[in-house]
Motif scaffolding. Structure first.
Motif, PDB file in Angstrom:
ATOM      1  N   PRO A 139       0.800  -1.245   0.000  1.00 17.65           N
ATOM      2  CA  PRO A 139       0.000   0.000   0.000  1.00 17.65           C
ATOM      3  C   PRO A 139       0.823   1.281   0.000  1.00 17.65           C
ATOM      4  CG  PRO A 139      -0.892  -1.590   1.554  1.00 17.65           C
ATOM      5  CD  PRO A 139       0.408  -2.134   1.094  1.00 17.65           C
ATOM      6  N   TRP A 140       2.112   1.196   0.297  1.00 22.72           N
ATOM      7  CA  TRP A 140       2.961   2.388   0.358  1.00 22.72           C
ATOM      8  C   TRP A 140       3.832   2.520  -0.889  1.00 22.72           C
ATOM      9  CZ3 TRP A 140       2.196  -1.218   4.132  1.00 22.72           C
ATOM     10  CH2 TRP A 140       1.385  -0.805   5.190  1.00 22.72           C
ATOM     11  N   ASN A 141       3.427   1.808  -1.948  1.00 24.36           N
ATOM     12  CA  ASN A 141       4.136   1.868  -3.228  1.00 24.36           C
ATOM     13  C   ASN A 141       5.567   1.358  -3.114  1.00 24.36           C
ATOM     14  OD1 ASN A 141       3.911   2.391  -5.987  1.00 24.36           O
ATOM     15  ND2 ASN A 141       4.977   4.353  -5.785  1.00 24.36           N
ATOM     16  N   LYS A 142       5.781   0.412  -2.229  1.00 23.32           N
ATOM     17  CA  LYS A 142       7.067  -0.271  -2.082  1.00 23.32           C
ATOM     18  C   LYS A 142       6.872  -1.748  -2.399  1.00 23.32           C
ATOM     19  CE  LYS A 142       8.952   3.507  -0.405  1.00 23.32           C
ATOM     20  NZ  LYS A 142       9.970   4.277  -1.160  1.00 23.32           N
ATOM     21  N   VAL A 185      20.367  -8.755   5.199  1.00 27.45           N
ATOM     22  CA  VAL A 185      20.411  -7.316   5.459  1.00 27.45           C
ATOM     23  C   VAL A 185      20.023  -6.554   4.197  1.00 27.45           C
ATOM     24  CG1 VAL A 185      21.851  -5.379   6.189  1.00 27.45           C
ATOM     25  CG2 VAL A 185      22.240  -7.656   7.161  1.00 27.45           C
ATOM     26  N   LEU A 186      19.080  -5.654   4.342  1.00 30.17           N
ATOM     27  CA  LEU A 186      18.664  -4.800   3.228  1.00 30.17           C
ATOM     28  C   LEU A 186      19.387  -3.462   3.365  1.00 30.17           C
ATOM     29  CD1 LEU A 186      16.726  -4.460   0.775  1.00 30.17           C
ATOM     30  CD2 LEU A 186      15.120  -3.427   2.375  1.00 30.17           C
ATOM     31  N   LYS A 187      20.313  -3.200   2.451  1.00 33.54           N
ATOM     32  CA  LYS A 187      21.109  -1.988   2.534  1.00 33.54           C
ATOM     33  C   LYS A 187      20.372  -0.770   2.000  1.00 33.54           C
ATOM     34  CE  LYS A 187      24.839  -3.819   4.260  1.00 33.54           C
ATOM     35  NZ  LYS A 187      25.307  -3.471   5.611  1.00 33.54           N
ATOM     36  N   ARG A 188      19.592  -0.965   0.946  1.00 33.23           N
ATOM     37  CA  ARG A 188      18.837   0.135   0.349  1.00 33.23           C
ATOM     38  C   ARG A 188      17.441  -0.354  -0.017  1.00 33.23           C
ATOM     39  NH1 ARG A 188      23.149   2.978  -3.854  1.00 33.23           N
ATOM     40  NH2 ARG A 188      24.813   3.321  -2.332  1.00 33.23           N
ATOM     41  N   PRO A 189      16.460   0.544  -0.004  1.00 35.04           N
ATOM     42  CA  PRO A 189      15.107   0.131  -0.390  1.00 35.04           C
ATOM     43  C   PRO A 189      15.066  -0.362  -1.835  1.00 35.04           C
ATOM     44  CG  PRO A 189      15.089   2.264   0.717  1.00 35.04           C
ATOM     45  CD  PRO A 189      16.524   1.948   0.446  1.00 35.04           C
ATOM     46  N   ILE A 190      14.173  -1.288  -2.110  1.00 36.23           N
ATOM     47  CA  ILE A 190      13.985  -1.817  -3.455  1.00 36.23           C
ATOM     48  C   ILE A 190      12.823  -1.078  -4.111  1.00 36.23           C
ATOM     49  CG2 ILE A 190      13.445  -3.874  -4.812  1.00 36.23           C
ATOM     50  CD1 ILE A 190      14.663  -5.546  -2.610  1.00 36.23           C
ATOM     51  N   ARG A 191      13.051  -0.573  -5.293  1.00 39.04           N
ATOM     52  CA  ARG A 191      12.021   0.184  -6.009  1.00 39.04           C
ATOM     53  C   ARG A 191      11.081  -0.777  -6.731  1.00 39.04           C
ATOM     54  NH1 ARG A 191      12.861   5.565  -7.022  1.00 39.04           N
ATOM     55  NH2 ARG A 191      11.623   5.348  -8.937  1.00 39.04           N
ATOM     56  N   ILE A 192       9.813  -0.487  -6.706  1.00 42.12           N
ATOM     57  CA  ILE A 192       8.823  -1.346  -7.343  1.00 42.12           C
ATOM     58  C   ILE A 192       8.668  -1.039  -8.818  1.00 42.12           C
ATOM     59  CG2 ILE A 192       6.855   0.175  -6.876  1.00 42.12           C
ATOM     60  CD1 ILE A 192       6.936  -3.710  -6.784  1.00 42.12           C
ATOM     61  N   VAL A 216      20.513 -10.336  -4.894  1.00 41.55           N
ATOM     62  CA  VAL A 216      19.395  -9.513  -5.357  1.00 41.55           C
ATOM     63  C   VAL A 216      20.002  -8.249  -5.942  1.00 41.55           C
ATOM     64  CG1 VAL A 216      17.287  -8.295  -4.723  1.00 41.55           C
ATOM     65  CG2 VAL A 216      17.908 -10.409  -3.538  1.00 41.55           C
ATOM     66  N   THR A 217      19.736  -7.993  -7.205  1.00 36.41           N
ATOM     67  CA  THR A 217      20.346  -6.836  -7.866  1.00 36.41           C
ATOM     68  C   THR A 217      19.266  -5.989  -8.520  1.00 36.41           C
ATOM     69  OG1 THR A 217      20.729  -8.087  -9.898  1.00 36.41           O
ATOM     70  CG2 THR A 217      22.517  -8.030  -8.302  1.00 36.41           C
TER      71      THR A 217
END
Length: 359
Positions: A139-142, A185-192, A216-217
């Motif tokens: 719902p937050w566009n992520k 560990v998630l270093k940066r947010p993933i864009r949808i 994951v790239t």
């Protein structure tokens, strides 16, 4: 943008403890070479486009290639489209191998195999596939991290299957389970709205278990991360429960930071009841710009006939909140243990985190 994961360990059932195909070392095998044996491996910090994969590796699986369901059925979809696509690919491998009609020969010699043979990747065309993008959008566009974790576990199962399967159809049916997952560990947010790729290969093989590293790239950077009902579904449910608990605690949608090492202590059999309990274990407020909320999820396997309950898994997630929310005056409450039992649980979690950080 980079997202990293670490090795996932898979084990075979007790009926298949005989032998696993050995792993043939290659240059920097632990970092996964995208080139054939004997060639230099690609740097781990460089995203390898699908076209750059070696001839020995299979082409990337399209995340939207699985049979699509009507939009009206989306709320009831049990598996993600990637999980469906992986199971279809696994079934196709089994059918093609079995078409030869060769009889199984358990005593045959095991041939060493390189990591590139089992390397498998999945490509999410988020930029152009609206249907796929909507299935992974929250719902937050992520991106829905629970679905991505589910896909990672399913991908690891397919990689194990490829490593253990022979080309002549003589492999016995495989029963694979997830034994443990290393820290994630998630270093940066993933864009949808940006294309995403997940890939992995076998990095270590023992007698009855093996280790898989997944990557994951997104965009032009890559990063490494360590990592069946039920394992992928259980991990997704645990993450989404932790997310909801943190949301209720903080009052705003949280950001995922990391998940610590996960051990699968007890199997979840068909017919068992699964009970998940979640709580905010403690908070870390030393850095006002990035307060950390540490959440514990405990999964209990319940057997109604025996009136018994055992701990199957413990998950430890860490979340934070958006800087914008802090700038608007949001303050995270301090949570500390109130009993000796709670203090012991906090110490165990901190010790585990220290061990993984030092390693």
């Amino acid at each position: 943008m980079t997202t990293t994961m670490t090795p996932l360990r898979r084990t075979l059932s007790n009926r298949l403890l005989s032998k696993l195909p050995p792993l043939q070392p290659c240059a920097r095998a632990a970092r996964f070479s995208a080139a054939a044996d004997g060639e230099a491996s690609a740097p781990a910090a460089t995203a390898v486009p699908p076209a750059a994969a070696s001839s020995e590796s299979s082409p990337p699986i399209d995340a939207g290639s699985s049979i699509r369901k009507p939009i009206s059925l989306w709320p009831g979809m049990y598996f993600s489209p990637v999980t469906n696509a992986l199971w279809e690919a696994r079934s196709k491998m089994f059918e093609e191998a079995g078409a030869s009609g060769s009889a199984a020969s358990p005593g045959s010699e095991l041939v060493p195999r390189s990591p590139s043979r089992s390397r498998t990747s999945i490509f999410y065309k988020f930029s152009g596939d609206y249907v796929l993008r909507e299935q992974y959008r929250n719902p937050w566009n992520k991106i829905r991290m629970g679905k991505l974790v589910e896909d990672l576990d399913a991908l690891a199962g397919t990689i194990c299957y490829k490593h253990c399967s022979s080309d002549d159809g003589t492999t016995r049916p495989l029963l694979l389970v997830t034994a443990s997952v290393d820290r994630m560990v998630l270093k940066r947010p993933i864009r949808i709205d940006t294309d995403l790729q997940i890939a992995g290969a076998v990095t270590w093989v023992g007698r009855s278990s093996m280790e898989i590293q997944l990557e994951v790239t997104q965009s032009s950077h890559s990063k490494g991360i360590s990592m069946g009902e039920y394992s992928e579904d259980l991990m997704r449910r645990a993450f989404e429960l932790a997310f909801s608990t943190t949301y209720a605690f903080a009052g705003v949608a949280p950001w995922f930071v990391e998940v610590d090492h996960v051990d699968f202590l007890r199997p979840v059999d068909v017919g068992n009841f699964l009970r998940l309990k979640c709580c905010v274990l403690y908070t870390e407020l030393d850095n006002p710009a990035e307060p950390l909320i540490n959440v514990e999820v405990v999964a209990h396997v319940m057997r109604p006939e025996l009136r018994s309950s055992e701990v199957s898994n413990k998950f430890y997630f860490t979340f934070t909140v958006r800087p914008e929310a802090l700038n608007d005056g949001l303050r995270i409450r301090k949570v500390v243990p109130s009993t000796e039992e709670e203090a012991q649980r906090v110490l165990e979690r901190m010790d585990a985190e220290s061990c993984h950080t030092s390693s």
